[in-house]
Write a protein that holds these residues in place. Structure first.
Motif, PDB file in Angstrom:
ATOM      1  N   LEU A 235      35.381  40.268  40.291  1.00  0.00           N
ATOM      2  CA  LEU A 235      36.235  41.429  40.041  1.00  0.00           C
ATOM      3  C   LEU A 235      35.665  42.687  40.704  1.00  0.00           C
ATOM      4  O   LEU A 235      36.416  43.473  41.295  1.00  0.00           O
ATOM      5  CB  LEU A 235      36.412  41.652  38.535  1.00  0.00           C
ATOM      6  CG  LEU A 235      37.358  40.679  37.839  1.00  0.00           C
ATOM      7  CD1 LEU A 235      37.204  40.772  36.325  1.00  0.00           C
ATOM      8  CD2 LEU A 235      38.790  40.939  38.249  1.00  0.00           C
ATOM      9  N   ALA A 236      34.364  42.876  40.613  1.00  0.00           N
ATOM     10  CA  ALA A 236      33.740  44.040  41.259  1.00  0.00           C
ATOM     11  C   ALA A 236      33.913  43.969  42.779  1.00  0.00           C
ATOM     12  O   ALA A 236      34.229  44.966  43.428  1.00  0.00           O
ATOM     13  CB  ALA A 236      32.263  44.108  40.889  1.00  0.00           C
ATOM     14  N   TYR A 237      33.711  42.787  43.343  1.00  0.00           N
ATOM     15  CA  TYR A 237      33.864  42.574  44.788  1.00  0.00           C
ATOM     16  C   TYR A 237      35.292  42.885  45.233  1.00  0.00           C
ATOM     17  O   TYR A 237      35.514  43.632  46.194  1.00  0.00           O
ATOM     18  CB  TYR A 237      33.489  41.130  45.104  1.00  0.00           C
ATOM     19  CG  TYR A 237      33.821  40.659  46.482  1.00  0.00           C
ATOM     20  CD1 TYR A 237      33.106  41.109  47.587  1.00  0.00           C
ATOM     21  CD2 TYR A 237      34.836  39.735  46.695  1.00  0.00           C
ATOM     22  CE1 TYR A 237      33.405  40.661  48.864  1.00  0.00           C
ATOM     23  CE2 TYR A 237      35.135  39.280  47.964  1.00  0.00           C
ATOM     24  CZ  TYR A 237      34.420  39.741  49.039  1.00  0.00           C
ATOM     25  OH  TYR A 237      34.719  39.305  50.293  1.00  0.00           O
ATOM     26  N   LEU A 238      36.274  42.336  44.532  1.00  0.00           N
ATOM     27  CA  LEU A 238      37.672  42.574  44.901  1.00  0.00           C
ATOM     28  C   LEU A 238      38.061  44.030  44.688  1.00  0.00           C
ATOM     29  O   LEU A 238      38.833  44.597  45.472  1.00  0.00           O
ATOM     30  CB  LEU A 238      38.584  41.638  44.103  1.00  0.00           C
ATOM     31  CG  LEU A 238      38.450  40.153  44.445  1.00  0.00           C
ATOM     32  CD1 LEU A 238      39.209  39.293  43.446  1.00  0.00           C
ATOM     33  CD2 LEU A 238      38.918  39.887  45.866  1.00  0.00           C
ATOM     34  N   GLY A 239      37.524  44.662  43.650  1.00  0.00           N
ATOM     35  CA  GLY A 239      37.778  46.082  43.426  1.00  0.00           C
ATOM     36  C   GLY A 239      37.229  46.943  44.547  1.00  0.00           C
ATOM     37  O   GLY A 239      37.879  47.886  44.998  1.00  0.00           O
ATOM     38  N   LEU A 240      36.023  46.607  45.018  1.00  0.00           N
ATOM     39  CA  LEU A 240      35.424  47.338  46.144  1.00  0.00           C
ATOM     40  C   LEU A 240      36.259  47.174  47.412  1.00  0.00           C
ATOM     41  O   LEU A 240      36.453  48.145  48.159  1.00  0.00           O
ATOM     42  CB  LEU A 240      34.009  46.836  46.394  1.00  0.00           C
ATOM     43  CG  LEU A 240      32.904  47.585  45.675  1.00  0.00           C
ATOM     44  CD1 LEU A 240      31.598  46.822  45.762  1.00  0.00           C
ATOM     45  CD2 LEU A 240      32.747  48.962  46.268  1.00  0.00           C
TER      46      LEU A 240
END
Length: 114
Positions: A93-98
């Motif tokens: 989720l953090a990766y896709l948000g970035l």
């Protein structure tokens, strides 16, 4: 007996050996009839790359948002480990948000007066 590609014979298998063994196991479970391995993921990757090339940051933003929404829903349903390289759904989720933030910045920054 010859060894499949990617297999050394000492019990260790490389990435191609593991994929090959998984494909063989799947074929064996389908009634013993050997079918050739279908590399569908490669076609999907090429299509996503083409869309990203054609639509640029809009496609990147769309795919990141779609992936984020899917992982968000899966996490709320109880998924904590993913088949994604990052494994932990919080990291995914953090990766896709970035990625989504970077794509949004690429779309907005050229229109901001300096």
């Amino acid at each position: 007996m010859s060894l499949p590609r990617g297999e050394s014979g000492d019990g260790e298998t490389g990435p191609t050996g593991v994929a090959y063994e998984q494909a063989l196991a799947a074929q064996a479970s389908e009634g013993g009839q050997a079918k050739p391995y279908d590399p569908l993921k490669l076609c999907v990757y090429a299509t996503v790359a083409l869309l990203a090339w054609l639509f640029g940051a809009w496609a990147v933003l769309g795919f990141a948002a779609l992936g984020f929404a899917g992982y968000w829903r899966a996490r709320r349903a109880g998924l904590t480990k993913s088949k994604c390289y990052l494994r932990d759904t919080r990291l995914v989720l953090a990766y896709l948000g970035l990625i989504a933030l970077a794509a949004a910045a690429a779309l907005v920054l050229p229109h901001v007066p300096r």
